[in-house]
Scaffold this active site. Structure first.
Site, short mmCIF file in Angstrom:
data_model
loop_
_atom_site.label_atom_id
_atom_site.label_comp_id
_atom_site.label_asym_id
_atom_site.label_seq_id
_atom_site.Cartn_x
_atom_site.Cartn_y
_atom_site.Cartn_z
CD GLU A 91 70.69 45.19 62.37
OE1 GLU A 91 70.73 44.49 61.35
OE2 GLU A 91 71.01 44.77 63.49
CG PHE A 92 65.62 45.31 64.96
CD1 PHE A 92 64.97 44.84 63.83
CD2 PHE A 92 66.84 44.75 65.31
CE1 PHE A 92 65.52 43.84 63.05
CE2 PHE A 92 67.40 43.74 64.54
CZ PHE A 92 66.75 43.28 63.41
CE1 TYR A 103 74.66 49.13 77.68
CE2 TYR A 103 75.88 47.10 78.02
CZ TYR A 103 74.78 47.77 77.51
OH TYR A 103 73.81 47.07 76.83
C1 FAD Z 1 69.90 44.81 72.28
C2 FAD Z 1 69.61 46.23 72.62
C3 FAD Z 1 70.61 47.17 72.49
C4 FAD Z 1 70.35 48.51 72.80
N1 FAD Z 1 71.34 49.42 72.64
C5 FAD Z 1 71.10 50.74 72.90
C6 FAD Z 1 72.10 51.73 72.69
O1 FAD Z 1 73.21 51.44 72.25
N2 FAD Z 1 71.78 53.03 72.96
C7 FAD Z 1 70.56 53.39 73.42
O2 FAD Z 1 70.32 54.57 73.63
N3 FAD Z 1 69.61 52.46 73.66
C8 FAD Z 1 69.83 51.16 73.40
N4 FAD Z 1 68.85 50.22 73.60
C9 FAD Z 1 67.55 50.62 74.16
C10 FAD Z 1 66.51 51.01 73.08
O3 FAD Z 1 66.86 50.49 71.84
C11 FAD Z 1 66.40 52.51 73.02
O4 FAD Z 1 65.79 52.97 74.21
C12 FAD Z 1 65.65 53.06 71.82
O5 FAD Z 1 65.81 54.46 71.83
C13 FAD Z 1 64.20 52.69 71.80
O6 FAD Z 1 63.67 53.00 70.51
P1 FAD Z 1 62.35 52.28 69.99
O7 FAD Z 1 61.99 52.90 68.71
O8 FAD Z 1 62.53 50.82 69.99
O9 FAD Z 1 61.34 52.74 71.11
P2 FAD Z 1 60.31 51.87 71.95
O10 FAD Z 1 60.99 50.77 72.64
O11 FAD Z 1 59.16 51.55 71.11
O12 FAD Z 1 59.88 52.97 73.02
C14 FAD Z 1 60.76 53.46 74.00
C15 FAD Z 1 60.00 54.46 74.88
O13 FAD Z 1 59.68 55.62 74.13
C16 FAD Z 1 58.27 55.74 73.97
N5 FAD Z 1 58.07 56.12 72.56
C17 FAD Z 1 58.44 55.44 71.45
N6 FAD Z 1 58.13 56.16 70.35
C18 FAD Z 1 57.58 57.30 70.79
C19 FAD Z 1 57.05 58.44 70.14
N7 FAD Z 1 57.04 58.57 68.81
N8 FAD Z 1 56.55 59.43 70.91
C20 FAD Z 1 56.54 59.35 72.24
N9 FAD Z 1 57.02 58.29 72.91
C21 FAD Z 1 57.54 57.28 72.19
C22 FAD Z 1 57.67 54.41 74.35
O14 FAD Z 1 56.37 54.52 74.88
C23 FAD Z 1 58.67 53.92 75.39
O15 FAD Z 1 58.40 54.50 76.64
C24 FAD Z 1 69.08 48.89 73.28
C25 FAD Z 1 68.08 47.92 73.39
C26 FAD Z 1 68.34 46.61 73.06
C27 FAD Z 1 67.25 45.60 73.19
#
Ligand code: FAD
Length: 556
Positions: A205-206, A473
């Site tokens: 979602e986020f 995990y």
């Molecule tokens: C509660 C929770 C559950 C989660 N579950 C999962 C899961 O099931 N599977 C999973 O894979 N991950 C999971 N994650 C980790 C996280 O959600 C992932 O890593 C996700 O892919 C990050 O996406 P984001 O858009 O929030 O990126 P961000 O957190 O904003 O960025 C992540 C990284 O990518 C870089 N980045 C972001 N956008 C770009 C862009 N456009 N170009 C270049 N670099 C960029 C940022 O600088 C940072 O280094 C979870 C996290 C939380 C908090």
């Protein structure tokens, strides 16, 4: 259309309006205190933004105006800078909850086009500013920490105004979208075209398309739809050296596939502005159901047999004994007791599942024929490995609540508890030893560093499986140190360090899908080796000669 950031919490998970109403909360706290062998749980509320310390921005009015002229909206309000100050790792939450917002981004640029991204990066290079790409900010490895490196400040580039679905190719089953689109908006737009990407991380979602690619993420149905590196066809990046678009052939022998360098690059090479990815026809049938096994070992053998028999599963999620027990107990505690539980318990006892057990949720998606085939074969293989089918309702509850779990972390942290997760992957032959070593390392370390020798709780599951191996995990809880932020950081470092060393010593990768960020930098270098790190550094030097792109991440 995108998420309205003012509806989100800056120092906790999710929507500000979400109320985590535990039914029978008193019973929950007593259950946790008992399991952790600690006294009554203290109240440890987070500081408010007004109580937090935000350093002054180092950017002058003229600097901000230049980003506006480059085609970006610019944010410098305390709310905006606080929201972007950290991601969602446990280490990040310690800082945010303690009101420590230093380092913070000096400003946030919101480009409205790929061209504006390119101009903003070139401007940052001229101004000697580090650039930290920010999608949803859900990184759990310190990926968005606004580190300056050797530069004079940090401009964070928030991609969420780049949120269009650009094209869907129904013949090739590919789509192209801008990188800052949030999961639900992307899926809704794809669904309207009759297709799905099928990437559902728990943070769905986020989090954003660009973040999924940059962190090399995995969704809960990765068995069917693949990890980010599997579905990514090509990417367009804005780099300090100019725009880079990777090749998009379905297959090619013209040298190594450079798109693979983008998946997992964590913003260190450039800003992903667009991604082209494989899509699937929307499934017309789904079947998710649960099985019980007598042990994790027995369940693992079934999961391995299912994937190695090439059954078209969407998801196989096997909890170990402690995770199965913990969530079962939690569900009974927080929901009113039902007479039905007694009947269920008696039946399970009769079938030999009265003691420790492991739950598997197995899902298939596709057309009715494929799903029927998968369902029969899964049941057959599970049965041959000692598994017993327990119907669809546990699987339905899991599906219904699968994005809800993260809301539990903040109330636990409000009651003196630390909660963190980590993940790894290894070949099947290495999984038993790796599982035992990481679990022991976590439990021993938590015991060592918790106040008054209280226990920790360690839960584990397999949720991504392959022909030759699987991910593990771990979720772990412990009573937080008293004595302030530094004591809490040291406590977390001891636990995380012990687990990470155990992973490295037992042929596991330091991350299966969360990425490296700052938290895994040390182990990343050990895992890749000096030659590979030099190759990555050379690549970065080519695209980012002055090292402005996301300093301190990936161990670069
Ligand atoms: C509660 C929770 C559950 C989660 N579950 C999962 C899961 O099931 N599977 C999973 O894979 N991950 C999971 N994650 C980790 C996280 O959600 C992932 O890593 C996700 O892919 C990050 O996406 P984001 O858009 O929030 O990126 P961000 O957190 O904003 O960025 C992540 C990284 O990518 C870089 N980045 C972001 N956008 C770009 C862009 N456009 N170009 C270049 N670099 C960029 C940022 O600088 C940072 O280094 C979870 C996290 C939380 C908090």
């Amino acid at each position: 259309m995108t998420l309205d950031r003012s509806t989100l919490r800056w120092n906790a998970w999710g929507f500000a309006g979400h109320q985590e109403g535990f039914a029978r909360a008193d019973k929950l706290w007593a259950f946790l205190a008992d399991a952790l062998k600690t006294g009554a749980l203290p109240q440890t509320p987070a500081k408010t933004l007004a109580e937090s310390t935000l350093p002054s921005s180092r950017l002058a009015f003229g600097d901000l105006a230049a980003f506006q002229e480059a085609g970006c909206e610019v944010g410098v309000s305390p709310e905006d800078r606080a929201f972007h100050a950290r991601g969602d790792s446990y280490r990040d939450l310690l800082d945010l909850r303690a009101g420590k917002l230093d380092p913070a981004p000096d400003a946030i640029a919101y480009p409205k086009s790929a061209e504006a991204c390119q101009r903003a990066i070139e401007l940052a290079a001229r101004m000697d500013l580090a650039v930290v790409p920010f999608g949803g900010g859900t990184s759990v490895v310190g990926g968005v920490t606004p580190l300056t490196g050797s530069h004079r400040g940090v401009i964070m580039i928030d991609t969420t105004k780049l949120n269009a679905l650009i094209a869907v190719d129904r013949t090739s089953l590919r789509a192209t979208a801008e990188a800052g689109i949030y999961g639900p908006f992307l899926e809704a737009k794809l669904n309207a075209e009759g297709v799905t990407l099928g990437h559902y991380p728990q943070s769905f979602e986020f989090s954003t398309l660009g973040g999924w690619v940059a962190a090399r993420g995995a969704g809960q149905q990765s068995n069917r739809y693949g990890k980010a590196e599997d579905w990514l066809v090509s990417a367009k990046l804005a780099t300090p050296k100019g725009t880079w678009r990777t090749e998009d052939f379905p297959a090619s022998a013209a040298g190594p596939r450079l798109t693979d360098l983008v998946a997992g690059s964590e913003g260190t090479l450039g800003l992903i502005t667009e991604a082209t990815f494989a899509v699937h026809e929307r499934p017309t049938a789904r079947d998710y159901r649960a099985f019980l096994f007598h042990s994790f070992e027995e369940g693992r053998a079934a999961v391995r047999a299912i994937v190695q028999a090439e059954i078209p599963v969407a998801s196989l999620r096997l909890s170990d004994e402690d995770e199965t027990h913990f969530f079962g107990a939690l569900s009974r505690l927080t929901n009113p007791p039902k007479a039905m539980h007694k009947v269920q318990d008696a039946y399970l006892k009769l079938r030999g599942f009265g003691g420790a057990k492991c739950a598997l949720i197995a899902g298939a998606e596709g057309d009715a024929e494929l799903v029927a085939y998968a369902r029969t074969r899964i049941a057959d293989i599970a049965g041959k490995h000692g598994g017993m089918g327990v119907g669809t309702s546990p699987a339905k509850s899991w599906l219904k609540g699968r994005f809800h779990g993260p809301y539990l972390r903040d109330p636990l942290m409000d009651r003196g508890l630390g909660v963190d997760t980590l993940e790894t992957a290894a070949a099947w032959a290495d999984i038993p030893k790796l599982y035992t070593a990481v679990r022991s390392a976590l439990l021993d370390a938590m015991k060592r560093v918790t106040p008054n020798g209280a226990n920790g709780i360690c839960l584990a599951h397999i949720s991504h499986s392959y022909h030759d191996g699987a991910s593990l995990y771990f979720t772990y809880l412990w009573p937080r140190a008293t004595g302030g932020l530094q004591a809490e950081i040291a406590q977390w470092e001891a636990i995380k360090g012990a687990a990470s060393d155990a992973i490295a010593a037992n042929r596991g990768t330091i991350s299966h899908h969360h990425g490296a960020g700052t938290d895994h930098a040390k182990w990343m270098a050990a895992e890749k080796g000096p030659e590979a790190m030099n190759v990555l550094r050379a690549l970065k030097a080519e695209l980012d000669p002055t090292g402005i792109m996301n300093p301190g991440k990936l161990g670069l």
